[in-house]
Design an enzyme around this catalytic site. Sequence first.
Site, PDB file in Angstrom:
ATOM      1  N   CYS A 128      65.645  83.368  26.123  1.00 11.95           N
ATOM      2  CA  CYS A 128      66.785  84.020  26.791  1.00 11.95           C
ATOM      3  C   CYS A 128      68.090  83.951  25.990  1.00 11.95           C
ATOM      4  CB  CYS A 128      66.993  83.414  28.174  1.00 11.95           C
ATOM      5  SG  CYS A 128      66.815  81.632  28.218  1.00 11.95           S
ATOM      6  N   HIS A 241      73.805  82.749  31.124  1.00 12.25           N
ATOM      7  CA  HIS A 241      74.123  81.928  29.958  1.00 12.25           C
ATOM      8  C   HIS A 241      75.372  82.499  29.281  1.00 12.25           C
ATOM      9  CE1 HIS A 241      70.367  80.107  30.641  1.00 12.25           C
ATOM     10  NE2 HIS A 241      69.633  80.637  29.676  1.00 12.25           N
TER      11      HIS A 241
HETATM   12  N1  LIG Z   1      64.310  81.298  33.934  1.00  8.75           N
HETATM   13  C1  LIG Z   1      64.680  81.935  32.847  1.00  8.75           C
HETATM   14  O1  LIG Z   1      65.851  82.348  32.681  1.00  8.75           O
HETATM   15  C2  LIG Z   1      63.688  82.208  31.770  1.00  8.75           C
HETATM   16  C3  LIG Z   1      64.097  82.959  30.678  1.00  8.75           C
HETATM   17  C4  LIG Z   1      63.192  83.236  29.675  1.00  8.75           C
HETATM   18  C5  LIG Z   1      61.910  82.755  29.790  1.00  8.75           C
HETATM   19  N2  LIG Z   1      61.535  82.014  30.853  1.00  8.75           N
HETATM   20  C6  LIG Z   1      60.154  81.538  30.915  1.00  8.75           C
HETATM   21  O2  LIG Z   1      59.495  82.107  32.042  1.00  8.75           O
HETATM   22  C7  LIG Z   1      58.532  81.189  32.560  1.00  8.75           C
HETATM   23  C8  LIG Z   1      58.762  80.975  34.042  1.00  8.75           C
HETATM   24  O3  LIG Z   1      60.064  80.561  34.287  1.00  8.75           O
HETATM   25  P1  LIG Z   1      60.727  80.518  35.734  1.00  8.75           P
HETATM   26  O4  LIG Z   1      62.140  80.199  35.461  1.00  8.75           O
HETATM   27  O5  LIG Z   1      60.397  81.736  36.537  1.00  8.75           O
HETATM   28  O6  LIG Z   1      59.992  79.228  36.395  1.00  8.75           O
HETATM   29  P2  LIG Z   1      59.740  78.852  37.933  1.00  8.75           P
HETATM   30  O7  LIG Z   1      60.801  79.375  38.807  1.00  8.75           O
HETATM   31  O8  LIG Z   1      59.482  77.390  37.919  1.00  8.75           O
HETATM   32  O9  LIG Z   1      58.376  79.632  38.286  1.00  8.75           O
HETATM   33  C9  LIG Z   1      57.142  79.270  37.727  1.00  8.75           C
HETATM   34  C10 LIG Z   1      56.063  80.223  38.206  1.00  8.75           C
HETATM   35  O10 LIG Z   1      54.849  79.879  37.534  1.00  8.75           O
HETATM   36  C11 LIG Z   1      53.833  79.741  38.534  1.00  8.75           C
HETATM   37  N3  LIG Z   1      52.800  78.763  38.138  1.00  8.75           N
HETATM   38  C12 LIG Z   1      52.946  77.433  37.983  1.00  8.75           C
HETATM   39  N4  LIG Z   1      51.740  76.867  37.686  1.00  8.75           N
HETATM   40  C13 LIG Z   1      50.840  77.873  37.665  1.00  8.75           C
HETATM   41  C14 LIG Z   1      49.443  77.954  37.432  1.00  8.75           C
HETATM   42  N5  LIG Z   1      48.716  76.860  37.178  1.00  8.75           N
HETATM   43  N6  LIG Z   1      48.839  79.165  37.469  1.00  8.75           N
HETATM   44  C15 LIG Z   1      49.549  80.281  37.755  1.00  8.75           C
HETATM   45  N7  LIG Z   1      50.885  80.283  37.999  1.00  8.75           N
HETATM   46  C16 LIG Z   1      51.513  79.087  37.942  1.00  8.75           C
HETATM   47  C17 LIG Z   1      54.572  79.259  39.752  1.00  8.75           C
HETATM   48  O11 LIG Z   1      53.765  79.470  40.891  1.00  8.75           O
HETATM   49  P3  LIG Z   1      53.865  78.490  42.185  1.00  8.75           P
HETATM   50  O12 LIG Z   1      55.020  79.003  42.972  1.00  8.75           O
HETATM   51  O13 LIG Z   1      52.551  78.725  42.854  1.00  8.75           O
HETATM   52  O14 LIG Z   1      54.042  77.098  41.684  1.00  8.75           O
HETATM   53  C18 LIG Z   1      55.792  80.177  39.694  1.00  8.75           C
HETATM   54  O15 LIG Z   1      55.463  81.458  40.165  1.00  8.75           O
HETATM   55  C19 LIG Z   1      58.652  79.950  31.669  1.00  8.75           C
HETATM   56  O16 LIG Z   1      57.713  80.054  30.633  1.00  8.75           O
HETATM   57  C20 LIG Z   1      60.043  80.043  31.120  1.00  8.75           C
HETATM   58  O17 LIG Z   1      60.188  79.363  29.889  1.00  8.75           O
HETATM   59  C21 LIG Z   1      62.394  81.733  31.856  1.00  8.75           C
END
Ligand SMILES: NC(=O)c1ccc[n+]([C@@H]2O[C@H](COP(=O)([O-])OP(=O)(O)OC[C@H]3O[C@@H](n4cnc5c(N)ncnc54)[C@H](OP(=O)(O)O)[C@@H]3O)[C@@H](O)[C@H]2O)c1
Length: 338
Positions: A128, A241
Amino acid sequence: MNINLAMVGSTGAVGQEVLKILNERNVKINSLKLLASKRSAGKTIEFRGEKLVVEEATPDSFENIDVAIFSAGGSISKILGPEAVKRGTVVIDNSNAFRMETDVPLVIPEINPHAIHKHKGLISNPNCSTIQMLVALKPLYDYSKIKKIWVSTYQSVSGTGTKAIKELKELSQNALDGKELNPKVYPKAIAFNVLPHLDVFQPNGYTLEEMKMVNETKKIFEDEEIIVEPTAVRVPVINCHSEAVTIETEKEITPQKARALLDAANGVCVMDNIEELIYPTPLDVAGKDDVYVGRIRKGFIAQNALSMWVVGDNLRKGAALNAVQILEYMIDKECIKW
Ligand SMILES: NC(=O)c1ccc[n+]([C@@H]2O[C@H](COP(=O)([O-])OP(=O)(O)OC[C@H]3O[C@@H](n4cnc5c(N)ncnc54)[C@H](OP(=O)(O)O)[C@@H]3O)[C@@H](O)[C@H]2O)c1
């Protein structure tokens, strides 16, 4: 072209934003499969007036799926990404799992959409903080090669997902109530604090988040010589950010020229008038698609230095929107199959 889409991590911060953006931009999809962990299986999420049931993501979830957007963390991408590709699904991955692999395009549609055509089933969304920095710098780079970038980030907690947003709110309340602060998501308390520590420390003393900015910039700009000097910092902000960026260019770019170049660019909004106290802040930019640039000024650190302040919504352009733009490009150019 109508596609069958799957969203892995559909209950997360980025996944929820993807669903919102698919709707807002009216992306033409035939079907949408919502996937998450076992914990969320059976939950329902409304999409375009229909209640969709969340399923547990397994290798077989990808049968008959044309494209899957993955946003469930690197370890899930590493396990299920190749399984999806094996079943003929193109994976647009938000994690760090494949970004630096040579045959995986690392794409910001405003910068290197041509890379999408080389995909072999996997396409990575950059980090990001890299996305918003490069969207702001690309119009300047096209005018004069950038030799060096010095950047300090001020990154919001939504970049760590839903648990981190909850932690900031809870610890802030605890701090106001004079209670003990017991951080679980971050190594130290994030409430009323700043942490110069994002992701894990590397042997060279930089953090992994900082090294992502160094390495991803070279790959996306297709420029092995460009030098990035980053310090990444987490701040107690819910969303968006901010970055203090200074560049050294080959040819001089005056602030006036920079404003004109950025004004004409796609995906960038100049918000820069210090006389009127106009500059972007996270609260101004949350929910916006563009990357906002202000405080543009001539720098002191080199002959041709330019400094600026860059703010972007990390959940949108930093993750969900960029992924949806890659999807839209693939639909438009019909380059899904490989
Ligand atoms: N947040 C940002 O600004 C951002 C920016 C760039 C990239 N990212 C990347 O995007 C990804 C997710 O980030 P997020 O911020 O959305 O995190 P988050 O809010 O913690 O969400 C995580 C998601 O992954 C799912 N998950 C967890 N364990 C799983 C499994 N075993 N099988 C299938 N799904 C599973 C969760 O489902 P449950 O609800 O069932 O646990 C939830 O839907 C990460 O790789 C992060 O580095 C995030």
